[in-house]
Design a protein around this motif. Structure first.
Motif, PDB file in Angstrom:
ATOM      1  N   LEU A  18     -15.529  -8.535 -43.314  1.00 52.14           N
ATOM      2  CA  LEU A  18     -14.855  -8.503 -44.605  1.00 52.14           C
ATOM      3  C   LEU A  18     -13.793  -9.590 -44.652  1.00 52.14           C
ATOM      4  CD1 LEU A  18     -14.216  -4.658 -44.982  1.00 52.14           C
ATOM      5  CD2 LEU A  18     -15.869  -6.005 -46.299  1.00 52.14           C
ATOM      6  N   GLY A  19     -13.618 -10.162 -45.820  1.00 54.01           N
ATOM      7  CA  GLY A  19     -12.469 -11.012 -46.064  1.00 54.01           C
ATOM      8  C   GLY A  19     -11.363 -10.192 -46.714  1.00 54.01           C
ATOM      9  N   ILE A  20     -10.241 -10.826 -46.975  1.00 52.57           N
ATOM     10  CA  ILE A  20      -9.155 -10.209 -47.719  1.00 52.57           C
ATOM     11  C   ILE A  20      -8.626 -11.235 -48.707  1.00 52.57           C
ATOM     12  CG2 ILE A  20      -7.495 -10.802 -45.898  1.00 52.57           C
ATOM     13  CD1 ILE A  20      -5.865  -8.322 -46.749  1.00 52.57           C
TER      14      ILE A  20
ATOM     15  N   ALA B 216     -18.001  -1.424 -35.970  1.00 52.18           N
ATOM     16  CA  ALA B 216     -16.910  -2.397 -35.914  1.00 52.18           C
ATOM     17  C   ALA B 216     -16.704  -2.979 -37.302  1.00 52.18           C
ATOM     18  CB  ALA B 216     -17.219  -3.511 -34.924  1.00 52.18           C
ATOM     19  N   VAL B 217     -15.471  -2.946 -37.785  1.00 49.93           N
ATOM     20  CA  VAL B 217     -15.079  -3.654 -38.994  1.00 49.93           C
ATOM     21  C   VAL B 217     -14.277  -4.870 -38.558  1.00 49.93           C
ATOM     22  CG1 VAL B 217     -13.637  -3.598 -41.058  1.00 49.93           C
ATOM     23  CG2 VAL B 217     -15.080  -1.637 -40.507  1.00 49.93           C
ATOM     24  N   TRP B 218     -14.722  -6.036 -38.949  1.00 46.99           N
ATOM     25  CA  TRP B 218     -14.033  -7.273 -38.621  1.00 46.99           C
ATOM     26  C   TRP B 218     -13.502  -7.908 -39.894  1.00 46.99           C
ATOM     27  CZ3 TRP B 218     -17.655 -10.299 -34.707  1.00 46.99           C
ATOM     28  CH2 TRP B 218     -17.742  -9.566 -33.517  1.00 46.99           C
ATOM     29  N   PHE B 219     -12.191  -7.895 -40.069  1.00 53.24           N
ATOM     30  CA  PHE B 219     -11.554  -8.647 -41.149  1.00 53.24           C
ATOM     31  C   PHE B 219     -11.324 -10.074 -40.663  1.00 53.24           C
ATOM     32  CE2 PHE B 219     -10.386  -4.430 -42.721  1.00 53.24           C
ATOM     33  CZ  PHE B 219     -10.514  -4.593 -44.094  1.00 53.24           C
ATOM     34  N   ILE B 220     -11.645 -11.024 -41.516  1.00 59.31           N
ATOM     35  CA  ILE B 220     -11.530 -12.437 -41.167  1.00 59.31           C
ATOM     36  C   ILE B 220     -10.637 -13.106 -42.204  1.00 59.31           C
ATOM     37  CG2 ILE B 220     -12.798 -14.577 -40.791  1.00 59.31           C
ATOM     38  CD1 ILE B 220     -15.304 -12.818 -40.310  1.00 59.31           C
ATOM     39  N   ALA B 221      -9.557 -13.742 -41.756  1.00 57.51           N
ATOM     40  CA  ALA B 221      -8.632 -14.374 -42.699  1.00 57.51           C
ATOM     41  C   ALA B 221      -8.105 -15.673 -42.120  1.00 57.51           C
ATOM     42  CB  ALA B 221      -7.475 -13.436 -43.026  1.00 57.51           C
TER      43      ALA B 221
ATOM     44  N   GLU C 169      -2.446 -19.801 -45.011  1.00 58.98           N
ATOM     45  CA  GLU C 169      -1.160 -19.205 -45.347  1.00 58.98           C
ATOM     46  C   GLU C 169      -1.226 -18.365 -46.606  1.00 58.98           C
ATOM     47  OE1 GLU C 169       3.505 -20.683 -45.834  1.00 58.98           O
ATOM     48  OE2 GLU C 169       1.885 -22.143 -45.540  1.00 58.98           O
ATOM     49  N   GLY C 170      -2.177 -18.691 -47.502  1.00 53.99           N
ATOM     50  CA  GLY C 170      -2.306 -17.925 -48.731  1.00 53.99           C
ATOM     51  C   GLY C 170      -2.716 -16.486 -48.524  1.00 53.99           C
ATOM     52  N   LYS C 171      -3.214 -16.168 -47.341  1.00 52.90           N
ATOM     53  CA  LYS C 171      -3.611 -14.786 -47.029  1.00 52.90           C
ATOM     54  C   LYS C 171      -2.527 -14.026 -46.262  1.00 52.90           C
ATOM     55  CE  LYS C 171      -7.741 -15.512 -48.725  1.00 52.90           C
ATOM     56  NZ  LYS C 171      -8.978 -15.372 -47.952  1.00 52.90           N
TER      57      LYS C 171
ATOM     58  N   THR D  37     -11.609  -1.576 -35.353  1.00 49.42           N
ATOM     59  CA  THR D  37     -11.265  -2.498 -36.426  1.00 49.42           C
ATOM     60  C   THR D  37     -10.518  -3.674 -35.825  1.00 49.42           C
ATOM     61  OG1 THR D  37     -11.024  -0.628 -37.953  1.00 49.42           O
ATOM     62  CG2 THR D  37     -10.118  -2.749 -38.669  1.00 49.42           C
ATOM     63  N   VAL D  38     -11.004  -4.878 -36.102  1.00 47.40           N
ATOM     64  CA  VAL D  38     -10.389  -6.088 -35.568  1.00 47.40           C
ATOM     65  C   VAL D  38     -10.020  -7.005 -36.729  1.00 47.40           C
ATOM     66  CG1 VAL D  38     -10.672  -8.085 -34.051  1.00 47.40           C
ATOM     67  CG2 VAL D  38     -11.786  -5.913 -33.462  1.00 47.40           C
ATOM     68  N   TRP D  39      -8.807  -7.514 -36.672  1.00 51.39           N
ATOM     69  CA  TRP D  39      -8.364  -8.537 -37.622  1.00 51.39           C
ATOM     70  C   TRP D  39      -8.388  -9.879 -36.898  1.00 51.39           C
ATOM     71  CZ3 TRP D  39      -6.615  -8.220 -42.785  1.00 51.39           C
ATOM     72  CH2 TRP D  39      -6.703  -6.939 -43.335  1.00 51.39           C
ATOM     73  N   TRP D  40      -9.302 -10.739 -37.338  1.00 48.10           N
ATOM     74  CA  TRP D  40      -9.440 -12.083 -36.772  1.00 48.10           C
ATOM     75  C   TRP D  40      -8.642 -13.028 -37.678  1.00 48.10           C
ATOM     76  CZ3 TRP D  40     -12.592 -12.851 -32.427  1.00 48.10           C
ATOM     77  CH2 TRP D  40     -13.435 -11.797 -32.085  1.00 48.10           C
TER      78      TRP D  40
END
Length: 242
Positions: free
Chosen positions: A141-143, A192-197, A200-202, A229-232
């Motif tokens: 997922l993105g944010i 596994a949920v991987w957020f990818i961001a 600087e705008g995020k 859950t991992v935030w990359w």
């Protein structure tokens, strides 16, 4: 569910390379256990860079791409050839360059295939009910800068959807206005949920999503957790974290 893990990288290139390595390793391990792993893809510029890196590494990987099943967390309700389609982006950057089984690529129906976003959501729900596993092996997922993920936007009525796999989204604050998204309940059925961001705008949205206090209504990305859950993040996206 464990607390989210944060993985920080100096820049976007290192971020993409590390995610690609981790994803290939995880999918290869699943196949070694005799499984056919199911992956939820996302859109956006950092996802496109990841898809291209995966395609570049395909020849040197032992992953059997024909035994990976692909879904999307959300899709824009536009014609199939629209550049706004997450599926088109993924095909051009990755899926057209590896030996996937076409039967394992499950797209949300486009606006030139069905009449309404509700029809597309119903068809996608039926497809996932028939061909989906009990959980995504990895859901990426993105944010957005506003804290949205998939097409779950702050304050939008679909945030309260229950007992549904996928739903139509209208009046999206980010164009195009009509979309289809998996619900919180469906997104959360992930090993596994991987957020990818990246960028600087995020940063502010990432900090809100990971803060001890806050609401899902304000920052929908807070509402998705997998078994892990991992935030990359690259350093720019992580810059507002304390």
């Amino acid at each position: 569910m464990s607390a989210p893990e944060i993985r920080r990288h100096d820049d976007a290139d290192l971020l993409v390379g590390d995610i690609a390595s981790a994803l290939l390793d995880r999918l290869e391990a699943a196949q070694a256990r005799g499984e056919v792993p199911q992956v939820g893809l996302t859109g956006g510029s950092i996802a496109e860079a990841l898809h291209r890196e995966l395609a570049r590494r395909a020849a040197d990987s032992s992953l059997d791409w024909s035994r990976v099943v692909f879904w999307w967390g959300d899709e824009r309700f536009v014609p199939a050839d629209s550049p706004d389609r997450n599926a088109r982006q993924a095909r051009e950057a990755l899926l057209d360059h590896v030996a996937v089984d076409p039967a394992n690529v499950h797209e949300v129906p486009a606006s030139d295939a069905v009449a309404t976003a509700e029809d597309a959501a119903a068809a996608y729900s039926a497809d996932l009910r028939e061909h989906g596993d009990s959980a995504f092996e990895v859901l990426m997922l993105g944010i957005g800068p506003d804290g949205h993920c998939a097409s779950l936007f702050p304050g939008h009525p679909v945030l309260s959807a229950r007992d549904a796999i996928a739903v139509a989204v209208h009046d999206s604050p980010k164009p195009p206005s009509d979309r289809v998204t998996l619900t919180f309940e469906t997104l959360g059925r992930s090993r596994a949920v991987w957020f990818i961001a990246s960028g600087e705008g995020k940063a502010e949205a990432v900090a809100r999503a990971l803060a001890e206090d806050g609401s899902v209504e304000e920052t929908p990305a807070r509402g998705v957790r997998g078994e892990e859950t991992v935030w990359w993040l690259d350093e720019d996206a992580a810059s507002a974290l304390s």
